[in-house]
Design a protein around this motif. Sequence first.
Motif, short mmCIF file in Angstrom:
data_model
loop_
_atom_site.label_atom_id
_atom_site.label_comp_id
_atom_site.label_asym_id
_atom_site.label_seq_id
_atom_site.Cartn_x
_atom_site.Cartn_y
_atom_site.Cartn_z
N ILE A 60 6.43 -36.02 -25.87
CA ILE A 60 6.90 -36.77 -24.70
C ILE A 60 7.52 -38.06 -25.22
O ILE A 60 6.94 -38.77 -26.03
CB ILE A 60 5.75 -37.07 -23.72
N HIS A 61 8.70 -38.34 -24.72
CA HIS A 61 9.46 -39.50 -25.17
C HIS A 61 9.64 -40.44 -23.99
O HIS A 61 10.67 -40.41 -23.32
CB HIS A 61 10.80 -39.07 -25.76
N THR A 62 8.62 -41.24 -23.73
CA THR A 62 8.67 -42.13 -22.58
C THR A 62 7.78 -43.34 -22.82
O THR A 62 6.87 -43.30 -23.65
CB THR A 62 8.20 -41.41 -21.30
N ASP A 63 8.03 -44.37 -22.07
CA ASP A 63 7.17 -45.55 -22.13
C ASP A 63 6.33 -45.67 -20.86
O ASP A 63 5.91 -46.76 -20.49
CB ASP A 63 7.99 -46.81 -22.38
N LEU A 64 6.08 -44.54 -20.17
CA LEU A 64 5.21 -44.57 -19.00
C LEU A 64 3.84 -45.07 -19.42
O LEU A 64 3.27 -44.59 -20.41
CB LEU A 64 5.08 -43.18 -18.38
N PRO A 65 3.27 -46.03 -18.69
CA PRO A 65 1.97 -46.58 -19.08
C PRO A 65 0.82 -45.61 -18.81
O PRO A 65 0.91 -44.75 -17.94
CB PRO A 65 1.84 -47.81 -18.19
N LEU A 66 -0.25 -45.79 -19.56
CA LEU A 66 -1.50 -45.07 -19.32
C LEU A 66 -2.48 -46.03 -18.64
O LEU A 66 -2.50 -47.21 -18.95
CB LEU A 66 -2.11 -44.58 -20.62
N PHE A 67 -3.28 -45.48 -17.74
CA PHE A 67 -4.31 -46.23 -17.05
C PHE A 67 -5.66 -45.68 -17.48
O PHE A 67 -5.77 -44.52 -17.86
CB PHE A 67 -4.15 -46.09 -15.53
N VAL A 68 -6.69 -46.51 -17.39
CA VAL A 68 -8.05 -46.05 -17.62
C VAL A 68 -8.54 -45.50 -16.29
O VAL A 68 -8.73 -46.25 -15.33
CB VAL A 68 -8.97 -47.18 -18.12
N GLY A 69 -8.74 -44.19 -16.24
CA GLY A 69 -9.18 -43.55 -15.00
C GLY A 69 -10.66 -43.75 -14.74
O GLY A 69 -11.13 -43.56 -13.62
N GLY A 70 -11.38 -44.14 -15.76
CA GLY A 70 -12.81 -44.39 -15.63
C GLY A 70 -13.50 -44.24 -16.96
O GLY A 70 -12.88 -43.91 -17.97
N PRO A 71 -14.81 -44.47 -16.97
CA PRO A 71 -15.55 -44.48 -18.23
C PRO A 71 -15.94 -43.10 -18.76
O PRO A 71 -16.45 -43.00 -19.87
CB PRO A 71 -16.80 -45.28 -17.87
N VAL A 72 -15.68 -42.04 -18.02
CA VAL A 72 -16.12 -40.70 -18.41
C VAL A 72 -15.01 -39.98 -19.19
O VAL A 72 -13.85 -39.97 -18.77
CB VAL A 72 -16.52 -39.85 -17.17
N GLN A 73 -15.36 -39.37 -20.30
CA GLN A 73 -14.46 -38.57 -21.13
C GLN A 73 -13.08 -39.21 -21.31
O GLN A 73 -12.06 -38.66 -20.92
CB GLN A 73 -14.32 -37.16 -20.56
N GLN A 74 -13.07 -40.34 -21.98
CA GLN A 74 -11.80 -41.05 -22.17
C GLN A 74 -10.89 -40.39 -23.21
O GLN A 74 -9.84 -40.93 -23.55
CB GLN A 74 -12.07 -42.52 -22.51
N ASN A 75 -11.26 -39.19 -23.64
CA ASN A 75 -10.38 -38.41 -24.50
C ASN A 75 -9.63 -37.34 -23.68
O ASN A 75 -9.01 -36.45 -24.25
CB ASN A 75 -11.18 -37.75 -25.63
N THR A 76 -9.69 -37.43 -22.35
CA THR A 76 -8.99 -36.49 -21.48
C THR A 76 -7.86 -37.20 -20.75
O THR A 76 -7.90 -38.41 -20.54
CB THR A 76 -9.95 -35.85 -20.45
N LEU A 77 -6.84 -36.43 -20.38
CA LEU A 77 -5.68 -36.97 -19.68
C LEU A 77 -5.61 -36.36 -18.29
O LEU A 77 -5.74 -35.15 -18.12
CB LEU A 77 -4.40 -36.63 -20.46
N HIS A 78 -5.41 -37.21 -17.29
CA HIS A 78 -5.31 -36.78 -15.89
C HIS A 78 -4.08 -37.44 -15.29
O HIS A 78 -3.56 -38.43 -15.81
CB HIS A 78 -6.56 -37.20 -15.12
#
Length: 186
Positions: A60-78
């Motif tokens: 993926i070639h983008t500068d879209l930001p990532l947010f912290v969805g919460g404290p659970v399984q921070q190695n997953t992407l949603h």
Amino acid sequence: MDTSPQPVKNGDLLIAEPYMGDNNFERSVVLICEHNAVGTFGLVLNQQTDIHLGDVIDDIHTDLPLFVGGPVQQNTLHFIHRRPDLIDGSIRVVDDLYWSGDFEQIKQAVNLGTLTERDIRFFIGYSGWNEGQLNSELVQKAWIISRTKADFLFDTPTSEFWREVLKRKGGEYKAIAHYPVDPRLN
């Protein structure tokens, strides 16, 4: 007098009380994506990181930001979005707001520029509650419940999200929106 908390539904926003005392959720707004008898899954909407989607996904070639969805399984992407016309397998959360879907289609649409920050948001980790856990927190008045619309979610700057959600609720909540982060500094 009935003191039971307002029931939670998919699409609700959980607004952290100003002095909640939990660093994971301080001044957070959590979108409830799924709520059922066994538990609740949500995503914190207003904890933006300095990491971009292109930093964690090689093709993926983008500068879209990532947010912290919460404290659970921070190695997953949603992700949540408002473009089910571009993403098969999307799960409707509330009118015009969707969660999940075909990630290959998302990668292609993001790389082509047809999916932008105005239509999709990505999260690492999530917020989760076991059966009865969220209800207990609601009884303790740790959260204020509100509804949302996709336009508000995607068009409101994340730095102002907590305050704006409370202001829109009006009444006593409008006053809460102006509480200082640390009352000792007031």
